[in-house]
Scaffold this motif. Structure first.
Motif, short mmCIF file in Angstrom:
data_model
loop_
_atom_site.label_atom_id
_atom_site.label_comp_id
_atom_site.label_asym_id
_atom_site.label_seq_id
_atom_site.Cartn_x
_atom_site.Cartn_y
_atom_site.Cartn_z
N VAL A 118 0.83 -1.21 0.00
CA VAL A 118 0.00 0.00 0.00
C VAL A 118 0.87 1.26 0.00
O VAL A 118 0.64 2.18 -0.79
CB VAL A 118 -0.96 0.00 1.21
N ASP A 119 1.87 1.30 0.87
CA ASP A 119 2.76 2.46 0.93
C ASP A 119 3.48 2.67 -0.39
O ASP A 119 3.60 3.79 -0.89
CB ASP A 119 3.78 2.33 2.06
N ARG A 133 1.17 4.02 -3.06
CA ARG A 133 0.88 5.44 -2.83
C ARG A 133 2.04 6.31 -3.32
O ARG A 133 1.82 7.36 -3.92
CB ARG A 133 0.59 5.69 -1.35
N LYS A 169 1.87 6.38 -7.06
CA LYS A 169 0.78 7.25 -7.49
C LYS A 169 1.18 8.72 -7.40
O LYS A 169 0.81 9.52 -8.25
CB LYS A 169 -0.46 7.00 -6.62
N PHE A 218 -4.86 13.17 -2.24
CA PHE A 218 -4.41 12.21 -1.24
C PHE A 218 -4.99 12.62 0.11
O PHE A 218 -5.08 13.80 0.42
CB PHE A 218 -2.87 12.22 -1.13
N ASP A 232 -3.61 9.81 5.51
CA ASP A 232 -2.95 8.50 5.59
C ASP A 232 -2.05 8.26 4.38
O ASP A 232 -0.95 7.70 4.51
CB ASP A 232 -3.98 7.37 5.69
N GLU A 233 -2.51 8.68 3.21
CA GLU A 233 -1.70 8.51 2.00
C GLU A 233 -0.46 9.40 2.06
O GLU A 233 0.64 8.96 1.71
CB GLU A 233 -2.53 8.82 0.76
N TRP A 234 -0.63 10.65 2.51
CA TRP A 234 0.53 11.53 2.67
C TRP A 234 1.52 10.94 3.66
O TRP A 234 2.74 11.04 3.47
CB TRP A 234 0.10 12.93 3.13
N SER A 252 2.10 7.78 4.26
CA SER A 252 2.82 6.71 3.56
C SER A 252 3.92 7.28 2.67
O SER A 252 5.07 6.81 2.67
CB SER A 252 1.87 5.90 2.67
#
Length: 142
Positions: A29-30, A33, A36, A47, A50-52, A54
């Motif tokens: 997942v990390d 991300r 992406k 984002f 949580d995405e930031w 990662s």
């Protein structure tokens, strides 16, 4: 992967799908991300925090300074600037002192005390420190 060539007839790591390059201690997942962020399929991908997190985590781990600076700049303009507890938490986590300073200053000088949500995000140590500093600040004003 970075050792001697595999030799004739042997497949080296990353040469085929059957023998991928393993990135131990990095979640799929990390990594997705980060990809992406680096190679967006849309013009301005959005984002969440949580995405930031990662992306910043891998940027720090792999010393990707340009990525780190871009993410920090984006978060300064968007998500994190209105949440002092996140500024402190992520500032400490990613060694970004301006966030820590801005977050602590905001919590210190505002009239309202810390909320439960802020305390949970900060953790017990920073919550107590912040409460103590607020007490000193507000008592010195009277």
């Amino acid at each position: 992967m970075l050792s001697l060539p595999p030799g004739e007839g042997n497949e080296g790591e990353g040469q085929t799908d059957a023998k991928p390059i393993r990135l131990d201690q990095v979640s799929l997942v990390d990594f997705e991300r980060l990809l992406k962020f680096l190679h967006p399929l849309e013009l301005s991908p959005k984002f969440d925090l949580d995405e930031w997190d990662s992306i910043l985590g891998l940027a720090k781990k792999w010393d990707m300074t340009a990525v780190r600076l871009r993410v920090v700049g984006t978060l300064d303009r968007q998500d994190i600037s209105n949440h002092p507890e996140y500024q402190i938490y992520y500032g400490r986590k990613y060694d970004h002192d301006p966030w820590v300073y801005n977050g602590l200053t905001t919590l210190l000088i505002r009239k309202e005390g810390l909320t439960e949500k802020e305390g949970k995000t900060l953790g017990i140590k920073d919550t107590i420190r912040c409460a103590r500093a607020r007490e000193l600040y507000w008592n010195s004003r009277w």
